[in-house]
Design a protein around this motif. Structure first.
Motif, PDB file in Angstrom:
ATOM      1  N   HIS A 255      -6.678 -10.615   9.991  1.00 30.85           N
ATOM      2  CA  HIS A 255      -7.257 -11.025   8.570  1.00 30.85           C
ATOM      3  C   HIS A 255      -7.236  -9.304   7.509  1.00 30.85           C
ATOM      4  O   HIS A 255      -7.066  -8.123   7.478  1.00 30.85           O
ATOM      5  CB  HIS A 255      -8.555 -10.363   8.424  1.00 30.85           C
ATOM      6  CG  HIS A 255      -9.473 -10.525   7.620  1.00 30.85           C
ATOM      7  ND1 HIS A 255     -10.520  -9.928   7.500  1.00 30.85           N
ATOM      8  CD2 HIS A 255      -9.442 -11.402   7.096  1.00 30.85           C
ATOM      9  CE1 HIS A 255     -11.048 -10.140   6.513  1.00 30.85           C
ATOM     10  NE2 HIS A 255     -10.406 -11.317   5.562  1.00 30.85           N
ATOM     11  N   LEU A 256      -5.965 -10.286   6.575  1.00 25.35           N
ATOM     12  CA  LEU A 256      -5.301  -8.358   5.947  1.00 25.35           C
ATOM     13  C   LEU A 256      -5.956  -8.950   4.704  1.00 25.35           C
ATOM     14  O   LEU A 256      -6.313  -9.003   3.808  1.00 25.35           O
ATOM     15  CB  LEU A 256      -3.779  -9.473   5.584  1.00 25.35           C
ATOM     16  CG  LEU A 256      -3.125  -8.303   4.532  1.00 25.35           C
ATOM     17  CD1 LEU A 256      -2.432  -7.126   5.676  1.00 25.35           C
ATOM     18  CD2 LEU A 256      -1.832  -8.780   4.662  1.00 25.35           C
ATOM     19  N   ARG A 257      -7.245  -7.180   4.420  1.00 23.67           N
ATOM     20  CA  ARG A 257      -7.980  -7.524   3.550  1.00 23.67           C
ATOM     21  C   ARG A 257      -7.237  -6.573   2.363  1.00 23.67           C
ATOM     22  O   ARG A 257      -7.991  -5.825   1.928  1.00 23.67           O
ATOM     23  CB  ARG A 257      -9.338  -6.900   4.000  1.00 23.67           C
ATOM     24  CG  ARG A 257     -10.423  -6.432   3.361  1.00 23.67           C
ATOM     25  CD  ARG A 257     -11.218  -8.309   3.197  1.00 23.67           C
ATOM     26  NE  ARG A 257     -12.226  -8.088   2.179  1.00 23.67           N
ATOM     27  CZ  ARG A 257     -12.683  -8.349   1.117  1.00 23.67           C
ATOM     28  NH1 ARG A 257     -11.087  -8.579   0.598  1.00 23.67           N
ATOM     29  NH2 ARG A 257     -13.402  -9.019   0.522  1.00 23.67           N
ATOM     30  N   TYR A 258      -6.472  -6.672   1.956  1.00 26.70           N
ATOM     31  CA  TYR A 258      -5.541  -6.259   0.731  1.00 26.70           C
ATOM     32  C   TYR A 258      -5.664  -7.389  -0.475  1.00 26.70           C
ATOM     33  O   TYR A 258      -4.340  -7.553  -0.489  1.00 26.70           O
ATOM     34  CB  TYR A 258      -3.751  -6.071   1.341  1.00 26.70           C
ATOM     35  CG  TYR A 258      -3.501  -5.321   0.771  1.00 26.70           C
ATOM     36  CD1 TYR A 258      -3.844  -3.566   0.971  1.00 26.70           C
ATOM     37  CD2 TYR A 258      -2.384  -5.035  -0.641  1.00 26.70           C
ATOM     38  CE1 TYR A 258      -2.869  -2.162  -0.129  1.00 26.70           C
ATOM     39  CE2 TYR A 258      -2.001  -4.220  -1.325  1.00 26.70           C
ATOM     40  CZ  TYR A 258      -2.320  -2.753  -0.432  1.00 26.70           C
ATOM     41  OH  TYR A 258      -1.587  -1.636  -1.262  1.00 26.70           O
ATOM     42  N   LEU A 308      -5.840  -0.825   5.377  1.00 30.70           N
ATOM     43  CA  LEU A 308      -4.176  -1.081   5.975  1.00 30.70           C
ATOM     44  C   LEU A 308      -3.007  -1.554   4.888  1.00 30.70           C
ATOM     45  O   LEU A 308      -3.542  -2.789   4.541  1.00 30.70           O
ATOM     46  CB  LEU A 308      -3.301  -1.384   7.345  1.00 30.70           C
ATOM     47  CG  LEU A 308      -4.481  -0.519   8.533  1.00 30.70           C
ATOM     48  CD1 LEU A 308      -4.039  -1.146   9.589  1.00 30.70           C
ATOM     49  CD2 LEU A 308      -4.241   0.972   8.500  1.00 30.70           C
ATOM     50  N   THR A 309      -2.267  -0.919   4.797  1.00 35.34           N
ATOM     51  CA  THR A 309      -1.540  -1.495   4.101  1.00 35.34           C
ATOM     52  C   THR A 309      -0.740  -3.090   4.226  1.00 35.34           C
ATOM     53  O   THR A 309      -0.269  -2.898   5.744  1.00 35.34           O
ATOM     54  CB  THR A 309      -0.852  -0.802   2.916  1.00 35.34           C
ATOM     55  OG1 THR A 309       0.400  -0.051   3.913  1.00 35.34           O
ATOM     56  CG2 THR A 309      -0.982   0.395   2.575  1.00 35.34           C
ATOM     57  N   GLU A 334      -6.443 -13.920  -1.845  1.00 31.68           N
ATOM     58  CA  GLU A 334      -4.616 -13.160  -2.796  1.00 31.68           C
ATOM     59  C   GLU A 334      -4.758 -12.266  -2.145  1.00 31.68           C
ATOM     60  O   GLU A 334      -5.394 -10.816  -2.473  1.00 31.68           O
ATOM     61  CB  GLU A 334      -5.015 -13.892  -4.117  1.00 31.68           C
ATOM     62  CG  GLU A 334      -3.737 -13.616  -4.564  1.00 31.68           C
ATOM     63  CD  GLU A 334      -3.656 -13.987  -6.539  1.00 31.68           C
ATOM     64  OE1 GLU A 334      -2.742 -14.093  -6.962  1.00 31.68           O
ATOM     65  OE2 GLU A 334      -4.763 -14.979  -6.930  1.00 31.68           O
ATOM     66  N   ILE A 335      -2.883 -11.766  -2.163  1.00 32.74           N
ATOM     67  CA  ILE A 335      -3.041 -10.295  -1.449  1.00 32.74           C
ATOM     68  C   ILE A 335      -2.215  -9.469  -3.086  1.00 32.74           C
ATOM     69  O   ILE A 335      -1.737 -10.285  -4.073  1.00 32.74           O
ATOM     70  CB  ILE A 335      -1.575 -10.460  -0.871  1.00 32.74           C
ATOM     71  CG1 ILE A 335      -1.517 -10.633   0.960  1.00 32.74           C
ATOM     72  CG2 ILE A 335      -1.378  -9.242  -0.797  1.00 32.74           C
ATOM     73  CD1 ILE A 335      -2.718 -10.513   1.351  1.00 32.74           C
ATOM     74  N   ASP A 339       4.253 -11.800  -3.379  1.00 35.68           N
ATOM     75  CA  ASP A 339       4.700 -11.558  -2.531  1.00 35.68           C
ATOM     76  C   ASP A 339       5.713 -10.273  -2.292  1.00 35.68           C
ATOM     77  O   ASP A 339       6.309 -10.151  -1.496  1.00 35.68           O
ATOM     78  CB  ASP A 339       6.267 -12.582  -3.031  1.00 35.68           C
ATOM     79  CG  ASP A 339       5.930 -13.881  -2.851  1.00 35.68           C
ATOM     80  OD1 ASP A 339       4.298 -14.099  -2.023  1.00 35.68           O
ATOM     81  OD2 ASP A 339       6.017 -14.708  -3.714  1.00 35.68           O
ATOM     82  N   ALA A 340       5.958  -9.336  -3.419  1.00 31.95           N
ATOM     83  CA  ALA A 340       6.628  -8.073  -3.561  1.00 31.95           C
ATOM     84  C   ALA A 340       5.869  -7.019  -2.002  1.00 31.95           C
ATOM     85  O   ALA A 340       6.640  -6.653  -1.273  1.00 31.95           O
ATOM     86  CB  ALA A 340       6.761  -7.462  -4.414  1.00 31.95           C
ATOM     87  N   ARG A 341       4.799  -7.087  -1.990  1.00 32.07           N
ATOM     88  CA  ARG A 341       3.954  -6.460  -1.949  1.00 32.07           C
ATOM     89  C   ARG A 341       4.023  -7.496  -0.031  1.00 32.07           C
ATOM     90  O   ARG A 341       3.650  -6.332   0.867  1.00 32.07           O
ATOM     91  CB  ARG A 341       2.746  -6.411  -1.889  1.00 32.07           C
ATOM     92  CG  ARG A 341       1.561  -4.936  -1.153  1.00 32.07           C
ATOM     93  CD  ARG A 341       1.148  -4.064  -1.732  1.00 32.07           C
ATOM     94  NE  ARG A 341       1.806  -3.284  -2.638  1.00 32.07           N
ATOM     95  CZ  ARG A 341       1.732  -3.196  -4.047  1.00 32.07           C
ATOM     96  NH1 ARG A 341       1.163  -3.563  -4.902  1.00 32.07           N
ATOM     97  NH2 ARG A 341       2.921  -2.752  -4.752  1.00 32.07           N
ATOM     98  N   LEU A 342       3.740  -8.738  -0.305  1.00 25.95           N
ATOM     99  CA  LEU A 342       3.578  -8.738   1.311  1.00 25.95           C
ATOM    100  C   LEU A 342       5.106  -8.908   2.256  1.00 25.95           C
ATOM    101  O   LEU A 342       5.507  -8.986   3.173  1.00 25.95           O
ATOM    102  CB  LEU A 342       3.356 -11.108   1.525  1.00 25.95           C
ATOM    103  CG  LEU A 342       2.992 -11.440   2.581  1.00 25.95           C
ATOM    104  CD1 LEU A 342       1.499 -10.674   3.157  1.00 25.95           C
ATOM    105  CD2 LEU A 342       3.242 -12.492   1.972  1.00 25.95           C
ATOM    106  N   SER A 343       6.244  -8.652   1.263  1.00 27.59           N
ATOM    107  CA  SER A 343       7.678  -8.492   1.906  1.00 27.59           C
ATOM    108  C   SER A 343       8.031  -7.185   2.592  1.00 27.59           C
ATOM    109  O   SER A 343       8.855  -7.353   3.722  1.00 27.59           O
ATOM    110  CB  SER A 343       9.015  -8.599   0.920  1.00 27.59           C
ATOM    111  OG  SER A 343       8.557  -7.278   0.469  1.00 27.59           O
ATOM    112  N   GLU A 344       7.190  -6.613   2.157  1.00 25.46           N
ATOM    113  CA  GLU A 344       6.544  -4.761   3.287  1.00 25.46           C
ATOM    114  C   GLU A 344       5.842  -5.703   4.955  1.00 25.46           C
ATOM    115  O   GLU A 344       6.961  -4.919   5.863  1.00 25.46           O
ATOM    116  CB  GLU A 344       5.896  -4.103   2.562  1.00 25.46           C
ATOM    117  CG  GLU A 344       6.353  -3.109   1.260  1.00 25.46           C
ATOM    118  CD  GLU A 344       5.630  -2.940   0.393  1.00 25.46           C
ATOM    119  OE1 GLU A 344       4.101  -2.695   1.021  1.00 25.46           O
ATOM    120  OE2 GLU A 344       5.519  -1.860  -0.388  1.00 25.46           O
TER     121      GLU A 344
END
Length: 489
Positions: A255-258, A308-309, A334-335, A339-344
């Motif tokens: 659960h990526l709450r970013y 957490l990022t 939606e993050i 995609d730029a942040r998700l690529s990390e």
């Protein structure tokens, strides 16, 4: 032989004499350039090692097996002397507030309140004004008939008010948060003047602790038995789980709450650009019901109050021991940063999957404009995962953790965000080695994997209503009332 060796020496000397100063300078320059390249290359490797933790070698059992249940089982059934209520011509109407899981917990509380107040519960109206702007009705998200019939021995539930009561005056109440049994007994005096009580908000209307056992178990029956999702959601949710199992056998649900609203609400800006930070500040300023406006992002992060990022999640899971090939289902909206942040995160775990990749466009069309229904799909996939990891302890994370505990303490790894932030910073400064980082992370979380434990009480020093607010949510850990040993069932 002697003459031959002498000739060789003379030949070598003549070769050295033939080298011009320009050639020698070129050799020296190339040697210097190669040395610089070698230093930079290795420095890059050192820096990369500092931010890419080495996995601790762990067995499949250590990574995937759930914690021991110690013989505990779910026990949501009523005691022998328990009696349901029939309503007696008194009706409770409810306006739920918040997202999916706030509404779920609020509805479960209202079932218990209706029972305490001897009222008939009208199917609640769902929040259409929240951040998600979802127009879904109760029956769009939940199996309405199942909800009514499952609880028919506990409380009378109807789809709507009788027509003769639609226009009668109602008592409009904003019940006090975290209220006791005694509070609602006092509220029954309202029946002397009204036949209908309208509840303005539903979330956190009941105390977490010190309620009769039968009331706590009724909350569990409502939450874990009666609030089944609607057939279309249940069907697609189970299909997504099957597809994940087909791909890899085992998977982590993250659960990526970013998301934009969460970062704006918490004031967390670590890793963001100045423009992004300003956008979040403006959003927080313009959201009236968010009371805290001026937030220090550095202090928030140090206190463990930030999600957490994506990058930190990747570092955390690698340090725990999960290999890069691990299949991870990302449950989120939606993050922020796209995609730029998700690529990390992808740089650590390339095998990321979203429901948009698992399901066809046709399958998702019915849920496309309904964020709450879409969140219900994520709930099902997360509930059924081998391991559940929340990046932040929000409503969904707490609800799923509690549900997984109720179902047999399925493995849930809850990141110690405050402790991790310290380790991340020490690693970046080069104060700890990557191997030490991994071992420290593993040790920090050995008792944070969803094993049976008592519900946490209020924070030390908390007084008044603050005591109730800081208690661990009943729905996050329904032990011991709804989770008991075989002897206590």
């Amino acid at each position: 032989m002697v003459n031959h060796r002498g000739w060789s020496v003379m030949k070598t000397k003549s070769i050295y004499r033939k080298q011009s100063p320009r050639t020698i300078a070129l050799y020296i320059f190339l040697l210097f350039a190669f040395s610089i390249f070698f230093f930079v290359f290795n420095a890059g490797n050192i820096e990369q090692q500092q931010i890419n933790p080495i996995s601790v070698q762990k067995t499949d059992e250590e990574l995937w097996d759930p914690p021991s249940t110690r013989g505990l089982r779910p026990c949501a059934h009523p005691k022998r002397r328990y009696k349901g209520t029939r309503g007696s011509g008194r009706y409770l109407t409810v306006n739920c507030n918040g997202g999916l899981n706030q509404m779920r917990t609020g509805i479960s509380d209202m079932v218990a309140v209706a029972h305490i107040m001897n009222a008939t519960l009208v199917i609640p109206k769902l929040d259409k004004q929240s951040f998600w702007q979802d127009s879904s009705a109760f029956s769009d998200i939940f199996d309405e008939l199942h909800f009514i019939t499952t609880l028919q021995k506990d409380v009378r539930i109807v789809k709507q008010l009788p027509k003769e009561l639609e226009l009668v005056p109602r008592a409009r109440k904003h019940f006090t948060s975290w209220s006791s049994m005694g509070y609602y007994k006092e509220m029954t005096q309202l029946w002397n003047e009204y036949q209908v009580i309208h509840v303005v908000k539903s979330d956190s209307r009941l105390a977490n602790n010190d309620l009769p056992l039968d009331i706590q178990r009724l909350r569990c029956r409502a939450m874990y038995h009666a609030l089944r999702f609607s057939p279309p959601i249940e069907s697609l949710g189970k299909e997504l789980v099957d597809r994940l199992r087909t791909q890899s056998g085992k998977y982590i649900a993250l659960h990526l709450r970013y998301e934009k609203d969460m970062l704006a609400f918490t004031g967390c800006t670590s890793g963001l650009t100045d423009a992004e930070s300003e956008e979040l500040r403006i959003m927080r300023e313009n959201t009236k019901h968010w009371k805290v406006k001026d937030i220090n992002p550095t202090e928030q992060r140090k206190g463990g109050f930030c999600p957490l990022t994506p990058k930190e999640v990747g570092m955390f899971l690698r340090a725990i021991g999960y290999p890069p090939s691990t299949l991870i289902y990302v449950a989120s909206g939606e993050i922020y940063g796209g995609d730029a942040r998700l690529s990390e995160l992808k740089s650590y775990f390339p095998n990321l999957v979203f429901k948009e990749k698992l399901a066809t466009k046709e399958e998702l069309n019915a849920f496309a404009k309904h964020a709450t229904q879409s969140a219900a799909l994520d709930y099902i996939v997360s509930l059924e995962s081998d391991v559940f990891v929340p990046s932040y302890s929000g409503n969904m994370a707490r609800a799923i953790e509690g549900h997984r505990r109720f179902l047999g303490h399925r493995k849930t790894i809850s990141p110690d965000r405050k402790g991790l932030v310290k380790l991340f910073d020490e690693l970046e400064r080069g104060n700890i080695r990557t191997s030490s980082f991994s071992e420290l992370v593993w040790q920090m979380h050995k008792n944070r994997k969803g094993a049976p434990r008592k519900r946490k009480g209020p924070s030390p020093g908390a007084k008044g209503k603050e005591r109730f607010r800081t208690e661990e949510s009943f729905y996050e850990n329904p032990y011991h009332e709804c989770i008991c040993s075989p002897k206590g069932i």
